[in-house]
Design a protein around this motif. Sequence first.
Motif, PDB file in Angstrom:
ATOM      1  N   ALA A   1     -26.272  13.278   4.334  1.00  0.00           N
ATOM      2  CA  ALA A   1     -25.373  12.157   4.066  1.00  0.00           C
ATOM      3  C   ALA A   1     -25.637  11.575   2.684  1.00  0.00           C
ATOM      4  N   GLY A   2     -26.906  11.501   2.298  1.00  0.00           N
ATOM      5  CA  GLY A   2     -27.233  10.979   0.976  1.00  0.00           C
ATOM      6  C   GLY A   2     -26.689  11.846  -0.139  1.00  0.00           C
ATOM      7  N   GLU A   3     -26.720  13.150   0.059  1.00  0.00           N
ATOM      8  CA  GLU A   3     -26.174  14.057  -0.961  1.00  0.00           C
ATOM      9  C   GLU A   3     -24.655  13.946  -1.036  1.00  0.00           C
ATOM     10  N   MET A   4     -24.001  13.805   0.110  1.00  0.00           N
ATOM     11  CA  MET A   4     -22.553  13.597   0.094  1.00  0.00           C
ATOM     12  C   MET A   4     -22.211  12.302  -0.633  1.00  0.00           C
ATOM     13  N   GLN A   5     -22.968  11.247  -0.338  1.00  0.00           N
ATOM     14  CA  GLN A   5     -22.730   9.970  -1.004  1.00  0.00           C
ATOM     15  C   GLN A   5     -22.927  10.093  -2.509  1.00  0.00           C
ATOM     16  N   ALA A   6     -23.938  10.835  -2.938  1.00  0.00           N
ATOM     17  CA  ALA A   6     -24.195  11.007  -4.370  1.00  0.00           C
ATOM     18  C   ALA A   6     -23.061  11.774  -5.049  1.00  0.00           C
ATOM     19  N   ILE A   7     -22.518  12.790  -4.376  1.00  0.00           N
ATOM     20  CA  ILE A   7     -21.387  13.544  -4.939  1.00  0.00           C
ATOM     21  C   ILE A   7     -20.173  12.640  -5.075  1.00  0.00           C
ATOM     22  N   ALA A   8     -19.891  11.853  -4.027  1.00  0.00           N
ATOM     23  CA  ALA A   8     -18.739  10.945  -4.077  1.00  0.00           C
ATOM     24  C   ALA A   8     -18.894   9.923  -5.192  1.00  0.00           C
ATOM     25  N   ALA A   9     -20.118   9.409  -5.368  1.00  0.00           N
ATOM     26  CA  ALA A   9     -20.357   8.429  -6.430  1.00  0.00           C
ATOM     27  C   ALA A   9     -20.175   9.062  -7.801  1.00  0.00           C
ATOM     28  N   ARG A  10     -20.653  10.291  -7.958  1.00  0.00           N
ATOM     29  CA  ARG A  10     -20.524  10.971  -9.247  1.00  0.00           C
ATOM     30  C   ARG A  10     -19.059  11.254  -9.577  1.00  0.00           C
ATOM     31  N   LEU A  11     -18.284  11.669  -8.570  1.00  0.00           N
ATOM     32  CA  LEU A  11     -16.863  11.919  -8.805  1.00  0.00           C
ATOM     33  C   LEU A  11     -16.125  10.626  -9.132  1.00  0.00           C
ATOM     34  N   GLY A  12     -16.470   9.535  -8.433  1.00  0.00           N
ATOM     35  CA  GLY A  12     -15.850   8.243  -8.696  1.00  0.00           C
ATOM     36  C   GLY A  12     -14.457   8.082  -8.136  1.00  0.00           C
ATOM     37  N   TYR A  13     -14.001   9.024  -7.304  1.00  0.00           N
ATOM     38  CA  TYR A  13     -12.680   8.898  -6.689  1.00  0.00           C
ATOM     39  C   TYR A  13     -12.743   7.905  -5.520  1.00  0.00           C
ATOM     40  N   ALA A  14     -11.588   7.448  -5.094  1.00  0.00           N
ATOM     41  CA  ALA A  14     -11.561   6.492  -3.988  1.00  0.00           C
ATOM     42  C   ALA A  14     -12.294   7.042  -2.769  1.00  0.00           C
ATOM     43  N   GLU A  15     -12.050   8.312  -2.425  1.00  0.00           N
ATOM     44  CA  GLU A  15     -12.813   8.987  -1.375  1.00  0.00           C
ATOM     45  C   GLU A  15     -12.944  10.468  -1.707  1.00  0.00           C
ATOM     46  N   SER A  16     -13.947  11.069  -1.098  1.00  0.00           N
ATOM     47  CA  SER A  16     -14.115  12.515  -1.105  1.00  0.00           C
ATOM     48  C   SER A  16     -14.337  12.963   0.332  1.00  0.00           C
ATOM     49  N   ALA A  17     -13.903  14.199   0.642  1.00  0.00           N
ATOM     50  CA  ALA A  17     -13.990  14.731   2.003  1.00  0.00           C
ATOM     51  C   ALA A  17     -14.966  15.898   2.036  1.00  0.00           C
ATOM     52  N   PHE A  18     -15.733  15.972   3.124  1.00  0.00           N
ATOM     53  CA  PHE A  18     -16.751  16.998   3.280  1.00  0.00           C
ATOM     54  C   PHE A  18     -16.566  17.687   4.628  1.00  0.00           C
TER      55      PHE A  18
END
Length: 278
Positions: free
Chosen positions: A30-47
């Motif tokens: 979950a932490g890695e998914m959160q880090a990817i979403a933060a790096r992308l900066g989009y409203a949401e990212s899906a995994f």
Amino acid sequence: MEILRYAAFTDRADGGNPAGVVLDADGLTAGEMQAIAARLGYAESAFISERSGGAATIRYFAPEAEIPFCGHATIATGVAIADREGAGTLLLSTPVGPLGVDSRNVSGRFVASLVTVEPRVEVIAPAVRTDLLRHLRLGEDDLAPDLPVMLSFAGNIHPIVPVRNAAVLRSLDYDYDGLRRLMATQGWNATVAVVHRLGPAVFEARNPFPPGGIREDPATGSAAASLGAYLRARGEVTPPATLTVHQGADVGRPSVITVGIPRTGGVTVSGGAVSIGA
């Protein structure tokens, strides 16, 4: 692992709402998914993970938090899979329940549709309504006289705030920190849908999104679904009906969201998506 980038609810790369899509997220924490979403900066990212046959698990992350459900990232996921494997159906396990996603080819491009969980529409407490309007910097005279402020759920809770005219919508300038605190207190972890009716089943919308660390969302599928549920509950449309929601022009990313409103049950959210590269 490949991180895909799609803009949903649009047919152009500079429109709609961008989403990150990871189709092989089984090895991610979950932490890695959160880090990817933060790096992308989009409203949401899906995994996507645990994919087997026609079923999979999906999780959604905004830059600052995990979100139970996201319409535009689901549409982006459906189109991303269709681009690789062709049109089809996928049953997604989400934090809010099972969600069916269909993709189909329409005039040479893929369009995806999802059916939401069972919606519900609720009255908002008077004190909470007062605080909401204060943080939105809206007065009673700014509101639509025939459509009340209410809460609507079709995967996420969205306050639905209908305003009197397009001028009020265009001038929306809200208190980000104050609205963020209110939404955290109330457990609203998605957007506020500030809407204006253009026709019986045509609306334009602006969606503040402080819980996700985004000032304004360009296209919000779950809010459009919640608006459809709100209109059905109030008898403002005669099901089966089709609702069109225009959003994103105010932030330079115009989008169009189509909502199918049946007589009962979950509503259908449909739209296209385009790859926007790296």
